[in-house]
Design a protein around this motif. Structure first.
Motif, PDB file in Angstrom:
ATOM      1  N   LEU A  19       0.832  -1.210   0.000  1.00  0.00           N
ATOM      2  CA  LEU A  19       0.000   0.000   0.000  1.00  0.00           C
ATOM      3  C   LEU A  19       0.869   1.263   0.000  1.00  0.00           C
ATOM      4  O   LEU A  19       0.354   2.372  -0.135  1.00  0.00           O
ATOM      5  N   HIS A  26      -4.807   1.234 -11.661  1.00  0.00           N
ATOM      6  CA  HIS A  26      -5.781   0.244 -12.133  1.00  0.00           C
ATOM      7  C   HIS A  26      -5.217  -0.684 -13.220  1.00  0.00           C
ATOM      8  O   HIS A  26      -5.975  -1.396 -13.860  1.00  0.00           O
ATOM      9  N   VAL A  62      -9.839  -1.644  -7.474  1.00  0.00           N
ATOM     10  CA  VAL A  62      -8.920  -0.745  -6.783  1.00  0.00           C
ATOM     11  C   VAL A  62      -9.707   0.380  -6.113  1.00  0.00           C
ATOM     12  O   VAL A  62     -10.382   1.162  -6.782  1.00  0.00           O
ATOM     13  N   PHE A  63      -9.613   0.425  -4.797  1.00  0.00           N
ATOM     14  CA  PHE A  63     -10.279   1.464  -4.003  1.00  0.00           C
ATOM     15  C   PHE A  63      -9.265   2.555  -3.682  1.00  0.00           C
ATOM     16  O   PHE A  63      -8.062   2.310  -3.702  1.00  0.00           O
ATOM     17  N   THR A  64      -9.759   3.728  -3.347  1.00  0.00           N
ATOM     18  CA  THR A  64      -8.868   4.788  -2.875  1.00  0.00           C
ATOM     19  C   THR A  64      -9.445   5.350  -1.575  1.00  0.00           C
ATOM     20  O   THR A  64     -10.625   5.696  -1.528  1.00  0.00           O
ATOM     21  N   TYR A  65      -8.600   5.396  -0.544  1.00  0.00           N
ATOM     22  CA  TYR A  65      -9.041   5.882   0.758  1.00  0.00           C
ATOM     23  C   TYR A  65      -8.263   7.128   1.170  1.00  0.00           C
ATOM     24  O   TYR A  65      -7.089   7.271   0.847  1.00  0.00           O
ATOM     25  N   GLU A  66      -8.962   7.985   1.886  1.00  0.00           N
ATOM     26  CA  GLU A  66      -8.301   9.099   2.568  1.00  0.00           C
ATOM     27  C   GLU A  66      -8.039   8.618   3.991  1.00  0.00           C
ATOM     28  O   GLU A  66      -8.970   8.194   4.677  1.00  0.00           O
ATOM     29  N   VAL A  67      -6.796   8.659   4.421  1.00  0.00           N
ATOM     30  CA  VAL A  67      -6.438   8.159   5.745  1.00  0.00           C
ATOM     31  C   VAL A  67      -5.840   9.310   6.545  1.00  0.00           C
ATOM     32  O   VAL A  67      -4.980  10.029   6.058  1.00  0.00           O
ATOM     33  N   GLY A  68      -6.335   9.472   7.763  1.00  0.00           N
ATOM     34  CA  GLY A  68      -5.788  10.535   8.617  1.00  0.00           C
ATOM     35  C   GLY A  68      -6.587  11.820   8.566  1.00  0.00           C
ATOM     36  O   GLY A  68      -6.220  12.792   9.229  1.00  0.00           O
ATOM     37  N   GLY A  69      -7.663  11.820   7.791  1.00  0.00           N
ATOM     38  CA  GLY A  69      -8.585  12.957   7.778  1.00  0.00           C
ATOM     39  C   GLY A  69      -7.900  14.289   7.533  1.00  0.00           C
ATOM     40  O   GLY A  69      -7.185  14.464   6.556  1.00  0.00           O
ATOM     41  N   THR A  76      -3.382   9.769   0.979  1.00  0.00           N
ATOM     42  CA  THR A  76      -4.260   9.005   0.109  1.00  0.00           C
ATOM     43  C   THR A  76      -3.648   7.627  -0.066  1.00  0.00           C
ATOM     44  O   THR A  76      -2.457   7.521  -0.364  1.00  0.00           O
ATOM     45  N   VAL A  77      -4.459   6.583   0.158  1.00  0.00           N
ATOM     46  CA  VAL A  77      -3.948   5.220   0.011  1.00  0.00           C
ATOM     47  C   VAL A  77      -4.765   4.498  -1.051  1.00  0.00           C
ATOM     48  O   VAL A  77      -5.982   4.402  -0.934  1.00  0.00           O
ATOM     49  N   PHE A  79      -5.853   1.102  -2.874  1.00  0.00           N
ATOM     50  CA  PHE A  79      -6.080  -0.162  -2.182  1.00  0.00           C
ATOM     51  C   PHE A  79      -6.667  -1.196  -3.142  1.00  0.00           C
ATOM     52  O   PHE A  79      -7.889  -1.324  -3.247  1.00  0.00           O
ATOM     53  N   PRO A 211       1.859  -2.067   5.003  1.00  0.00           N
ATOM     54  CA  PRO A 211       1.355  -0.730   5.354  1.00  0.00           C
ATOM     55  C   PRO A 211       2.143   0.362   4.636  1.00  0.00           C
ATOM     56  O   PRO A 211       3.293   0.146   4.255  1.00  0.00           O
ATOM     57  N   PRO A 212       1.544   1.548   4.470  1.00  0.00           N
ATOM     58  CA  PRO A 212       2.299   2.677   3.915  1.00  0.00           C
ATOM     59  C   PRO A 212       3.456   3.010   4.848  1.00  0.00           C
ATOM     60  O   PRO A 212       3.340   2.898   6.063  1.00  0.00           O
TER      61      PRO A 212
END
Lengths: 245, 316
Positions: A19, A26, A62-69, A76-77, A79, A211-212
């Motif tokens: 990650l 993609h 492939v998902f994209t998440y914002e981590v850490g608000g 941006t991760v 996934f 993990p990142p």
């Protein structure tokens, strides 16, 4: 029988997905679709392929998440997610027909499309959303770990890896044998702290995620909002004073 | 979870059918129901008819119904296969029980034992249906200890309403049947009430943090889903139409499934209504409970949250 194999063989094949390096391009999903729509899982049906309300079978999404608000460490991760070829796959044991099975020799979870009745119960039993229904063929389909590629003796040895791994431009995907502690994937998991998705479900996925890494210089330094920066230089300060009045 | 109409029809119709079959088996074996051809034909015919309609409709949601026989093979590991096998096995004692009752006008001896066996197998078959859902660790609203009692009590309660209507129509009604229906309705109500309380109070077992493993880095929020259009997983697991009306629908099902039939059964049991009026009330109770149990089963699906939807930024 859809019982899990009593005696597992020497190998435990799976993927490591990094990650940290995944760029969310993609390509893995696209090459997966390309290989598998012409291999043993063919066709990976697309309904309304060239119009609105497209529906199609994909083994890899492939998902994209914002981590850490809003924090300074926000990131941006990307996934990618596909079948994790679990050691305790309920998707196999719930199958009433014997179409779903886990191979004893290498742990790969597969579907016999000639036996599947398309009841979809296996998709209900999968926590990871890895099994999809092919509405055109009327059977379930899933990631085969490119079973028709990784053992294919017509291909050069270097090409006998899953399509998603072969194509990844960021080298974020690794294929190997988790049962061998010295394999590339085992070493990566050890060195980088590879983890299971949803360990609380008890499915014991074979494939792991890395993990990142922390940012290059640790946490990012927060930038002051633009509007509160005071102008520099006598002229700009004078302009600012005039305009603020 | 997406509520397939065929599965709702299957589980409610076969539930009531097996419930009626179990009660007929027990009461006939105990010699409490007269072994007349007409009553046997109507009773066993109604129960078996509901079961067959249910089983047939369950094959409609299959992608390859012509291979349905294969679903009988994996009984060692699969509750769905066990349900299929037991549904078929149950027909053997049902057939012999019917033979004795309808053709030889006896429910004693061997035929009585067949009635008892049909009753036991009916209960086990409904239990297998419930376990298909209760065994899924991916859906906390199903992986709940009250799902099995819910299916059993609702099957028996709806079956008992059919028994009351049937015995009234054939003039063999005794107060016991109406009281039994009241008791079973009360039991099913308590189970359902406790079930709803349980799923409302339970905290989700998985979160988007555990699903992505990224919780250690802070809060996790979906930024982009994999594709612009909804996929199979989102359509099958992400159904939420009824979820927002859950409270109203629970009230509708409470009223139609429990309150109205219970009041009607109380009228019949207390001899407030009799004769044709009682029969009318019993049929009304059956119809009301039929609507109620369909709503209840629809909610059972619509309120179920699948943990794979966590990846899509939905609660589970």
């Amino acid at each position: 029988m859809t019982d899990l194999p009593l005696e597992r063989g020497a190998k435990s094949l799976g993927l490591v997905i990094d990650l940290d390096t995944c760029v969310g391009c993609h390509a893995c999903a696209t090459n997966c679709k390309e290989w598998n729509t012409s291999g043993i899982s063919a066709p990976l049906t697309d309904v309304n392929a060239y119009q609105a309300e497209q529906r199609g079978v994909w083994f890899n999404r492939v998902f994209t998440y914002e981590v850490g608000g809003q924090s300074a460490n926000a990131r941006t991760v990307h996934f990618p997610k596909n079948c994790l070829h679990c050691e305790k796959p309920d998707c196999v044991t719930v199958c009433p027909t014997g179409a779903s099975y886990k191979r004893a020799e290498d742990g790969v979870v597969l579907i016999d499309h000639n036996k599947c009745i398309g009841c979809k119960l296996c998709s209900w039993a999968c926590p990871y959303g890895a099994r999809e229904y092919d509405e055109d063929v009327g059977v379930m389909k899933k990631c085969t770990l490119c079973i028709d590629k990784i053992y294919n003796e017509n291909l050069p040895q270097a090409d006998r890896v899953p399509a998603c791994v072969a194509t990844c431009p960021a080298k974020a995907r690794h294929f190997g044998d988790f049962a061998d502690p010295e394999s590339n994937v085992s070493q990566l998991v050890r060195e980088r702290g590879g983890f299971d998705l949803m360990p609380e479900t008890g499915y014991r996925p074979t494939s792991k995620y890395l993990p990142p890494r922390a940012g290059r210089n640790g946490a990012l330094t927060a930038l002051a909002p633009v509007e509160t920066q005071s102008p520099t230089g006598a002229f700009l300060r004078w302009v600012d004073r005039i305009l603020t009045r | 979870m997406h509520p397939a109409y065929s599965v709702i029809l299957f589980t409610t119709a076969s539930g009531a059918g097996y419930g009626l079959m179990a009660l007929l088996g027990v009461f006939a074996a105990a010699g409490l129901l007269p072994a007349t051809t007409a009553l046997g034909l109507a009773g066993i015919g109604l129960a078996a008819g509901l079961i067959v309609v249910g089983l047939m409709s369950s094959t409609f949601h299959l992608g390859r119904p012509e291979r349905a026989w294969r679903a009988l093979t994996q009984w060692r590991s699969s509750w769905l296969a066990r349900e299929g096998v037991l549904a078929i096995v149950t027909f053997a004692p049902v057939a012999l029980f019917a033979l004795g009752w309808v053709f030889y006008n006896t429910t004693a001896g061997l035929y009585g034992w067949m009635g008892a066996a049909a009753a036991a197998l009916s209960v086990i078959t409904v239990s297998c249906t419930a376990m298909i859902y209760a065994s899924l660790k991916t859906i906390r609203q199903w992986n709940n200890a009250l799902v099995l009692p819910g299916y059993l009590s609702l099957g028996l309660a709806t079956g008992s309403l059919l028994l009351v209507a049937l015995t009234l129509i054939f003039g063999v009604f005794t107060q016991t049947y109406a009281i039994l229906a009241l008791v079973l309705l009360a039991a099913a109500f308590l189970v359902k009430f406790a079930y709803w309380r349980s799923i409302d109070r339970e905290q989700p077992r998985s979160t988007i943090a555990s699903a992505t493993g990224l919780g250690a880095f802070g809060s996790v929020r979906l930024l982009e889903q994999p594709h612009t259009e909804a996929n199979f997983i989102m359509r099958e697991m992400g159904y939420s139409v009824a979820r927002k009306h859950a409270k109203k629908l629970r009230a509708v099902s409470m009223l139609a499934l429990f309150a109205i039939p219970a009041v009607l059964m109380a009228f019949i049991a207390a001899h407030i209504v009799s004769g044709v009026a009682a029969t009318f009330c019993a049929i009304l109770a059956v119809l009301s409970a039929g609507v109620g149990v369909a709503v209840e089963r629809w909610l059972f699906f619509a309120e179920a949250e699948h943990i794979s939807m966590l990846y899509y930024g939905k609660p589970a």
